[in-house]
Design a protein around this motif. Sequence first.
Motif, PDB file in Angstrom:
ATOM      1  N   ASP A  19      -6.108   5.236   5.815  1.00 29.52           N
ATOM      2  CA  ASP A  19      -6.792   6.526   6.301  1.00 29.52           C
ATOM      3  C   ASP A  19      -5.950   7.668   5.629  1.00 29.52           C
ATOM      4  O   ASP A  19      -4.941   7.570   4.975  1.00 29.52           O
ATOM      5  CB  ASP A  19      -6.443   7.022   7.695  1.00 29.52           C
ATOM      6  CG  ASP A  19      -7.266   6.077   8.713  1.00 29.52           C
ATOM      7  OD1 ASP A  19      -8.320   5.351   8.104  1.00 29.52           O
ATOM      8  OD2 ASP A  19      -6.911   5.708   9.687  1.00 29.52           O
ATOM      9  N   TYR A  43       0.869  -1.304  -0.064  1.00 33.26           N
ATOM     10  CA  TYR A  43       0.003   0.015   0.101  1.00 33.26           C
ATOM     11  C   TYR A  43       0.823   1.219   0.076  1.00 33.26           C
ATOM     12  O   TYR A  43       0.573   2.184  -0.492  1.00 33.26           O
ATOM     13  CB  TYR A  43      -0.913   0.147   1.338  1.00 33.26           C
ATOM     14  CG  TYR A  43      -1.794  -1.325   1.394  1.00 33.26           C
ATOM     15  CD1 TYR A  43      -2.161  -2.018   0.201  1.00 33.26           C
ATOM     16  CD2 TYR A  43      -2.162  -1.815   2.464  1.00 33.26           C
ATOM     17  CE1 TYR A  43      -3.207  -3.199   0.397  1.00 33.26           C
ATOM     18  CE2 TYR A  43      -3.285  -2.620   2.726  1.00 33.26           C
ATOM     19  CZ  TYR A  43      -3.501  -3.536   1.300  1.00 33.26           C
ATOM     20  OH  TYR A  43      -4.253  -4.425   1.755  1.00 33.26           O
ATOM     21  N   TRP A  94      -9.028   1.622   2.339  1.00 33.71           N
ATOM     22  CA  TRP A  94      -8.540   1.092   3.638  1.00 33.71           C
ATOM     23  C   TRP A  94      -7.457   1.788   4.314  1.00 33.71           C
ATOM     24  O   TRP A  94      -7.095   1.550   5.492  1.00 33.71           O
ATOM     25  CB  TRP A  94      -8.106  -0.427   3.456  1.00 33.71           C
ATOM     26  CG  TRP A  94      -7.215  -0.940   2.343  1.00 33.71           C
ATOM     27  CD1 TRP A  94      -5.885  -0.851   2.512  1.00 33.71           C
ATOM     28  CD2 TRP A  94      -7.582  -1.353   1.123  1.00 33.71           C
ATOM     29  NE1 TRP A  94      -5.369  -1.272   1.232  1.00 33.71           N
ATOM     30  CE2 TRP A  94      -6.357  -1.425   0.349  1.00 33.71           C
ATOM     31  CE3 TRP A  94      -8.787  -1.341   0.267  1.00 33.71           C
ATOM     32  CZ2 TRP A  94      -6.277  -1.740  -0.886  1.00 33.71           C
ATOM     33  CZ3 TRP A  94      -8.794  -1.913  -0.914  1.00 33.71           C
ATOM     34  CH2 TRP A  94      -7.540  -1.936  -1.455  1.00 33.71           C
TER      35      TRP A  94
END
Length: 214
Positions: free
Chosen positions: A169, A144, A167
């Motif tokens: 923030d 990510y 997913w």
Amino acid sequence: MMENYVYPDTHEMFDLHDTLEELISKESYDIGLGLGSRVDSDPDLEYLLEVLFTPVEARCSYLDIWGSKKYPDIITDIKDGKFMDISMEEFEEKREKWVKEIRETDHPMLRIVKAIKYGREVNDWEIKLHLQNLVSRQKNVLIYMQVCQSMITHGFSLTQISQAVPWVDKSDIYGLSLMLDLSMELTQEERAEVEQEYRRTGKPKVLKEVFGEE
């Protein structure tokens, strides 16, 4: 997985003493790339002494250079939940065999020596498997981060990146841009959302530079 069931006798203890004295006498020591890149579950005692006297940075660099060649199946092991191509079930069989051997050893001192040796080997294997599993669990986070970094670099907005990785923030995405020193312009609405998330969680800490104490 190499196994060493030979315990140091008096002659070998003298050899270890000589090795240790030689290492102590040197102002500095380096085990070298060949030996330094070894990945053994049960190294011999002389090797451990050489590792002890080698600077950490040097040994770690040797492992980085050649260590993967000595442990080529790490990706498969991570996928299968193994370490050194041994599963927990297989290693439990080894542990039970060692405990049985200790129980059947009559000489008290030899029993202690065996228990310490096998205990160290079991502890090392279990900790290394645990660390490998921790890395495995964090691999998605690393992916990510790479996705976010790439999108930030290519000029995507915070909202666009958040839509791609919902997913994660928004405060973490913006915090990543600050940590990587990558420019990211926020709209007033995005800035308000990031600040709200930061005030609520206090994370990531890097946003303290932007918003102050949470």
